[in-house]
Write an enzyme that holds these catalytic residues in place. Structure first.
Site, short mmCIF file in Angstrom:
data_model
loop_
_atom_site.label_atom_id
_atom_site.label_comp_id
_atom_site.label_asym_id
_atom_site.label_seq_id
_atom_site.Cartn_x
_atom_site.Cartn_y
_atom_site.Cartn_z
N LYS A 4 0.84 -0.77 -0.18
CA LYS A 4 0.00 -0.06 -0.14
C LYS A 4 0.77 1.42 0.00
O LYS A 4 0.99 2.22 -1.03
CB LYS A 4 -0.95 0.11 1.10
CG LYS A 4 -2.51 -1.24 1.00
CD LYS A 4 -2.76 -1.20 2.70
CE LYS A 4 -4.04 -2.34 2.50
NZ LYS A 4 -4.15 -2.31 3.61
N GLN B 281 -3.64 -1.21 10.19
CA GLN B 281 -4.00 -2.66 9.33
C GLN B 281 -4.67 -3.25 10.63
O GLN B 281 -4.20 -3.77 11.56
CB GLN B 281 -3.22 -3.04 8.63
CG GLN B 281 -2.28 -3.89 8.14
CD GLN B 281 -3.38 -3.77 6.87
OE1 GLN B 281 -3.49 -3.33 6.25
NE2 GLN B 281 -3.56 -5.46 6.15
N ASP C 50 -10.92 3.54 5.50
CA ASP C 50 -11.15 2.13 5.00
C ASP C 50 -12.57 1.66 4.76
O ASP C 50 -13.38 1.19 4.91
CB ASP C 50 -10.24 0.48 6.17
CG ASP C 50 -9.72 0.30 5.90
OD1 ASP C 50 -9.00 -0.15 4.15
OD2 ASP C 50 -8.53 0.47 6.75
N1 GUN Z 1 -7.19 -6.37 6.66
C1 GUN Z 1 -8.01 -7.30 5.48
N2 GUN Z 1 -8.24 -6.83 5.37
C2 GUN Z 1 -7.94 -5.22 5.74
C3 GUN Z 1 -8.58 -4.08 4.98
O1 GUN Z 1 -9.26 -3.59 4.08
N3 GUN Z 1 -8.11 -2.92 5.67
C4 GUN Z 1 -7.74 -2.89 6.90
N4 GUN Z 1 -7.27 -1.56 7.42
N5 GUN Z 1 -6.44 -4.33 7.33
C5 GUN Z 1 -7.68 -5.37 6.39
#
Ligand code: GUN
Length: 292
Positions: free
Chosen positions: A52, A96, A119
């Site tokens: 990312k 995350q 998110d």
């Molecule tokens: N862990 C698994 N998928 C995601 C996501 O889309 N965002 C975040 N922040 N953590 C994750």
């Protein structure tokens, strides 16, 4: 019949090119900034966050990684998130997941400012999604799925969809998004009886259960659209989804590969969401994804 591949890599590249183009034309002193919070050393999370951060930089976003040890206290995390909330140079915050067991994830997600919640996991933003009010950002994986269907002009309205997996990150929000697009959705989970029967009746199948080989060809309606959200590492080291790709691709109309399907779309949506939050914070109007 062999299914057409829904190429998330190619589609996400086009979306990211468009975001990069938009960023290059922005007349601003400070570029939109994404702050990612990573707790502990979960190997999968390390890879996802690194990817990312790399893509953010590549397309011209500003990004910052905030790392904490596994032993960080909840109080310390909350305090740090409050700092990020108040930092006017930070436009988007990502925590995350999963967080260590000792941390109450709901409290952490609730601490992120809804206006910076890249998110779309804050209860207020998920609540807006439930109500059909466009939130500042929609959860990235489900939003990426909708973008991928749209990119291939796959109709959603009036279709029957089966979602397998009821997580807050994928299963529940994609159920709502497909519903807002006028699909008729059945949300299935590990205790669903006659799962194959429900999946067999679906024009669109979203597999997000985290169980390799869960969706087999016999359960697929010929010509159906199969979206595989699973990312499972087999003991052999091979990365597979929840769908038995080799057999299902002979029956489905469209299928996403793993890797190269939903994964890259999720990252593209994260970048789009960052720009979206930035614009929203500047008072610019946003165009919607929920209803088209
Ligand atoms: N862990 C698994 N998928 C995601 C996501 O889309 N965002 C975040 N922040 N953590 C994750």
């Amino acid at each position: 019949m062999t299914a057409q591949i829904l190429d998330g890599k190619e589609t996400s590249k086009k979306l990211l090119d468009a975001v990069a183009e938009e960023l290059s034309t922005l007349q601003v002193v400070n570029r939109p900034k994404l702050a990612a919070v990573l707790v502990g050393e979960n190997p999968a999370s390390e890879i996802y966050v690194a990817r990312k951060m790399k893509i953010a930089e590549q397309i011209g976003l500003d990004s910052e990684l905030h790392r904490f040890p596994e032993t960080v206290s909840q109080h310390e995390l909350v305090e740090h998130l409050e700092l990020l909330n108040n930092d006017t140079l930070v436009n988007a915050i990502l925590v995350q997941l999963p967080l260590p067991k000792a941390i109450h994830s709901e409290t952490i997600l609730e601490t992120v400012s809804p206006q910076k919640d890249v998110d779309g996991f804050h209860p207020m933003n998920l609540g807006k999604l439930l109500l059909g009010i466009e939130p500042p950002a929609l959860p990235c994986t489900p939003a990426g799925i909708i973008q991928l269907l749209d990119a291939y002009k796959i109709p959603i309205e009036g279709k029957r969809a089966a979602v397998v997996g009821r997580s807050n990150i994928v299963g529940k929000p994609i159920t709502l998004m497909l519903t807002h697009r006028n699909a008729t959705v059945t949300l299935c989970h590990s205790l669903t009886q006659n799962l194959d029967e429900i999946v067999l009746s679906a024009d669109i199948v979203v597999a997000a259960a985290g169980q390799p080989g869960l969706i087999r060809a016999e359960a697929i309606k010929p010509g159906a659209v199969v979206i595989d959200v699973g990312i499972n590492r087999l003991p052999t080291g091979k990365l597979v989804g929840d769908v038995d790709f080799e057999s299902v691709k002979e029956r489905a109309g469209y299928i996403t590969p793993v890797p190269g399907g939903v994964g890259p779309m999720t990252i593209a949506m994260l970048m789009m969401n960052t720009v979206r939050l930035f614009k929203n914070q500047q008072g610019q109007s946003l165009h919607g994804l929920l209803f088209v």
